[in-house]
Enzyme design. Structure first.
Site, PDB file in Angstrom:
ATOM      1  N   TYR A  19      51.582  48.788  39.832  1.00  0.00           N
ATOM      2  CA  TYR A  19      50.413  49.372  40.490  1.00  0.00           C
ATOM      3  C   TYR A  19      50.811  49.650  41.939  1.00  0.00           C
ATOM      4  O   TYR A  19      51.157  48.718  42.656  1.00  0.00           O
ATOM      5  CB  TYR A  19      49.240  48.398  40.494  1.00  0.00           C
ATOM      6  N   TYR A  51      42.905  39.232  35.882  1.00  0.00           N
ATOM      7  CA  TYR A  51      43.636  40.278  35.151  1.00  0.00           C
ATOM      8  C   TYR A  51      43.854  39.888  33.696  1.00  0.00           C
ATOM      9  O   TYR A  51      43.696  40.705  32.785  1.00  0.00           O
ATOM     10  CB  TYR A  51      44.979  40.567  35.841  1.00  0.00           C
ATOM     11  N   LYS A  65      39.967  46.922  32.277  1.00  0.00           N
ATOM     12  CA  LYS A  65      38.931  46.061  31.701  1.00  0.00           C
ATOM     13  C   LYS A  65      38.046  46.731  30.652  1.00  0.00           C
ATOM     14  O   LYS A  65      37.322  46.028  29.929  1.00  0.00           O
ATOM     15  CB  LYS A  65      38.019  45.520  32.827  1.00  0.00           C
ATOM     16  N   HIS A 125      53.308  40.901  28.101  1.00  0.00           N
ATOM     17  CA  HIS A 125      53.729  40.991  29.503  1.00  0.00           C
ATOM     18  C   HIS A 125      53.331  39.722  30.239  1.00  0.00           C
ATOM     19  O   HIS A 125      52.165  39.345  30.232  1.00  0.00           O
ATOM     20  CB  HIS A 125      53.095  42.215  30.172  1.00  0.00           C
ATOM     21  N   PRO A 168      39.429  52.346  35.702  1.00  0.00           N
ATOM     22  CA  PRO A 168      40.513  51.810  34.866  1.00  0.00           C
ATOM     23  C   PRO A 168      41.466  50.869  35.602  1.00  0.00           C
ATOM     24  O   PRO A 168      42.323  50.258  34.958  1.00  0.00           O
ATOM     25  CB  PRO A 168      41.259  53.075  34.415  1.00  0.00           C
TER      26      PRO A 168
HETATM   27  C1  PHB Z   1      47.387  52.577  30.703  1.00  0.00           C
HETATM   28  O1  PHB Z   1      48.500  52.244  30.281  1.00  0.00           O
HETATM   29  O2  PHB Z   1      46.818  53.600  30.295  1.00  0.00           O
HETATM   30  C2  PHB Z   1      46.736  51.731  31.736  1.00  0.00           C
HETATM   31  C3  PHB Z   1      47.301  50.518  32.068  1.00  0.00           C
HETATM   32  C4  PHB Z   1      46.705  49.728  33.040  1.00  0.00           C
HETATM   33  C5  PHB Z   1      45.555  50.163  33.660  1.00  0.00           C
HETATM   34  C6  PHB Z   1      44.970  51.364  33.304  1.00  0.00           C
HETATM   35  C7  PHB Z   1      45.568  52.162  32.339  1.00  0.00           C
HETATM   36  O3  PHB Z   1      44.997  49.384  34.623  1.00  0.00           O
END
Ligand code: PHB
Ligand code: APR
Length: 389
Positions: free
Chosen positions: A200, A384, A296, A72, A292
């Site tokens: 997000y 990130y 990280k 990505h 989450p």
């Molecule tokens: C996930 O795909 O489970 C996932 C992706 C990004 C995050 C947290 C969880 O920041």
């Protein structure tokens, strides 16, 4: 029994450490409380920093990830319906890889099996002894028989609830913690993801995340109160709530289907200090937890064990304890930066019960600043995709 390093826990931290040490000819035994199938059945996050990808390659466990993982170039943020893409490749020339933790675990287990290194699953009542001396021991039960392993080092890779950190005298340990008043309700669904990249979303009703595991498997989350029960969430209710929190274009494009997994994860920030006690070292979730939001957790586990493997290799090769003496301080300096980033992302993207109208305006200003300032966007991209190991 005798080995050089006993590793407690067969999560990503323990398995990757085992692999890195194995590659250096250092003998390890992994003790895992659960069965192999149980460990493989756990659904967890799925974004690998570029440094983690490179480390898995270096460990000789990156082949399937390179074939199946999704590179990505960026992510999208959506704030009250306004969407903006951050292109990491353009901003800083770095990317991330979407590849589930379950897959990473699977690849590391296969590599370990192929190498012949020993893993003991369903090890009961693991206990740690004498790690303040040069000859530590680990005891455990298996099928009703008690065993003892003598070793040079113990690596505590047994997660937040493990026995390793709990074995350290209380007065030798300092802990720092923040518990958030919400959790993430997540579902896994065998339908194509709504977008090519992660979204997000911040919304007055709460945070939401559109993520994926593959081109045909999606992972979605919505923020819920900390005491919420998963039974209260039918699939239909979940999809309704998710649609309300993302922009209208995303809401219309969502391909819904029956969930194949649904669970709630609490959010917590936690750090223990120090991470070395004589011949015992803590790594991964045993040492620290991040919410989450910044993805990280797995990446920190990887950078911890990279540092630990290097320190132990130095010890055996060069008879030098410099690496192991500096392990705790080196790891903690990177850990705290990831704690800061995860806390920051959590703070701007979620709704907090105590947030007043001033607080909401500040969250909006953070978003507008990220959108309008290349310096701010580069800072997001740098964190990130992962700070240097
Ligand atoms: C996930 O795909 O489970 C996932 C992706 C990004 C995050 C947290 C969880 O920041
Ligand atoms: N004895 C033996 N094994 C134990 C014990 C014990 N007393 N306690 C826990 N374990 C095992 C757990 O069953 C688990 O398999 O230790 C392992 C720890 O694995 P993880 O919890 O996955 O932690 P870690 O390897 O540090 O990985 C960090 O995983 O939890 C996610 O969000 C986290 O992505 C991050 C990554």
């Amino acid at each position: 029994m005798r080995t050089q390093v006993v590793i407690i826990g067969a999560g990503p931290a323990g398995l990757l450490l085992g692999r890195l040490l194995d590659n250096q000819g250092i003998d390890t035994i992994i003790l895992e409380r659960r069965s192999q199938d149980y460990v493989l059945g756990r659904i967890r996050a799925g974004v690998l920093e570029q440094g983690t990808v490179e480390l898995l390659d270096k460990a000789g466990a990156g082949e399937r990830m390179r074939a199946k993982g999704l590179v990505h170039d960026g992510v999208e943020f959506c704030f009250d319906g306004d969407r903006h893409r951050f292109n990491f490749r353009e901003l800083i020339g770095r990317t991330v890889m979407v590849y589930g933790q379950t897959e990473v675990t699977h690849d590391l287990m296969n590599a370990r099996d192929a190498s012949g290194a020993k893993t003991i699953y369903e090890a009961e009542g693991v206990s740690l002894h004498g790690f303040d001396s040069d000859s530590p021991k680990v005891r455990f039960g298996k099928g009703g028989v008690e065993h003892e392993i003598a070793c040079d080092f113990i690596a505590g890779c047994d997660g937040y609830h493990g026995v390793s950190r709990a074995s350290v005298p209380q007065d030798a340990l300092r802990t720092y913690e923040r518990v958030y008043p919400f959790g993430w309700l997540g579902i896994l669904v065998d339908k194509p993801p709504v977008s090519d990249e992660l979204i997000y979303a911040h919304h007055q009703r709460g945070f939401a995340l559109c993520s994926m595991r593959s081109p045909t498997r999606s992972r979605y989350y919505v923020q819920v109160p900390a005491d919420e029960k998963v039974e209260a969430w039918s699939d239909a209710r979940f999809w309704d709530e998710l649609r309300r929190r993302v922009d209208s274009e995303t809401a219309e494009k969502l391909i819904i289907g029956p969930s194949i997994e649904k669970s709630i994860a609490p959010l917590r920030s936690f750090v223990a200090e120090p991470l070395r006690f004589g011949r015992l070292f803590l790594a991964g979730d045993a040492a620290h937890i991040v919410p989450p939001t910044g993805a990280k957790g797995l990446n920190l586990a990887a950078s911890d064990v990279d540092c630990l493997a290097e320190a132990m290799t130095e010890f055996y090769r060069e008879r030098s304890s410099v690496g192991i003496d500096h392990y705790s301080a080196r790891v903690l300096s990177r850990v705290w930066k990831a704690e800061r980033f995860s806390w920051w992302m959590t703070s701007i993207l979620h709704t907090f019960p105590e947030t007043d109208t001033f607080g909401r305006r500040i969250q909006r200003a953070e978003f507008d600043y990220l959108v309008g300032s290349e310096a701010a966007a580069r800072s997001l991209a740098e964190n990130y995709t992962g700070l240097p190991f």
